[in-house]
Design a protein around this motif. Structure first.
Motif: not given
Length: 163
Positions: A138-146
């Motif tokens: 899953r390429d660059r799938h999850y956005r983190r809080h930062d």
């Protein structure tokens, strides 16, 4: 160390593990972890009628690890696992994984899958050693809080060969 199916008495301690491990950045959960909401989710899994479940790793009276399995797709258990830092490297992670795999076999699931950060080499080695293979990214799938984007590896293992 002891591995067993979780009970109501384990829920709060098992949920609190996420708050500790989230600080490391090695799991999907990010600080601050809503421990009460996580505990409620564990209770739902424990009380559920499906193939899902919760297992704990105990060191004496202390819960030091937890694994969950959730059937999101019929016959496929998706798992998540967390161990406190001082419990790692002593075989407990493999024991938890084996407990889930045995549960999958006895409940008729045909596959177990999971996601792991590509830089979590220790976890990837554990899963590969238990017969899991990489099925995708899953390429660059999850956005983190930062605002950063994280990729994850999708790993899976068949429990029964139903080809």
């Amino acid at each position: 160390m002891e591995i067993r199916a979780a009970t109501e008495d384990d829920v709060e301690a098992a949920a609190a593990i996420a708050a500790v491990v989230a600080e490391e950045g090695t799991i999907g959960a990010q600080p601050p972890v809503d421990v009460a909401a996580r505990a409620a989710g564990l209770r739902t899994l424990i009380d559920g009628d499906g193939r899902g479940g919760v297992w704990v790793l105990r060191d004496g009276e202390r819960v030091v690890g937890v694994t969950t399995a959730l059937e999101r797709i019929s016959g496929v258990l998706s798992i998540g696992m967390m161990l406190l830092p001082d419990a790692r490297g002593r075989g407990g992670g493999r024991g938890l994984l084996d407990a889930v795999l045995e549960h999958a076999r006895t409940t008729g699931a045909h596959k177990v899958d999971l996601e792991v950060w590509p830089d979590n080499g220790r976890a990837i080695a554990l899963y590969a050693g238990a017969g899991f293979t990489v099925e995708g990214l899953r390429d660059r799938h999850y956005r983190r809080h930062d605002g950063s984007l994280r990729s994850s590896l999708i790993m899976a293992r068949r429990v029964v060969d139903s080809s």
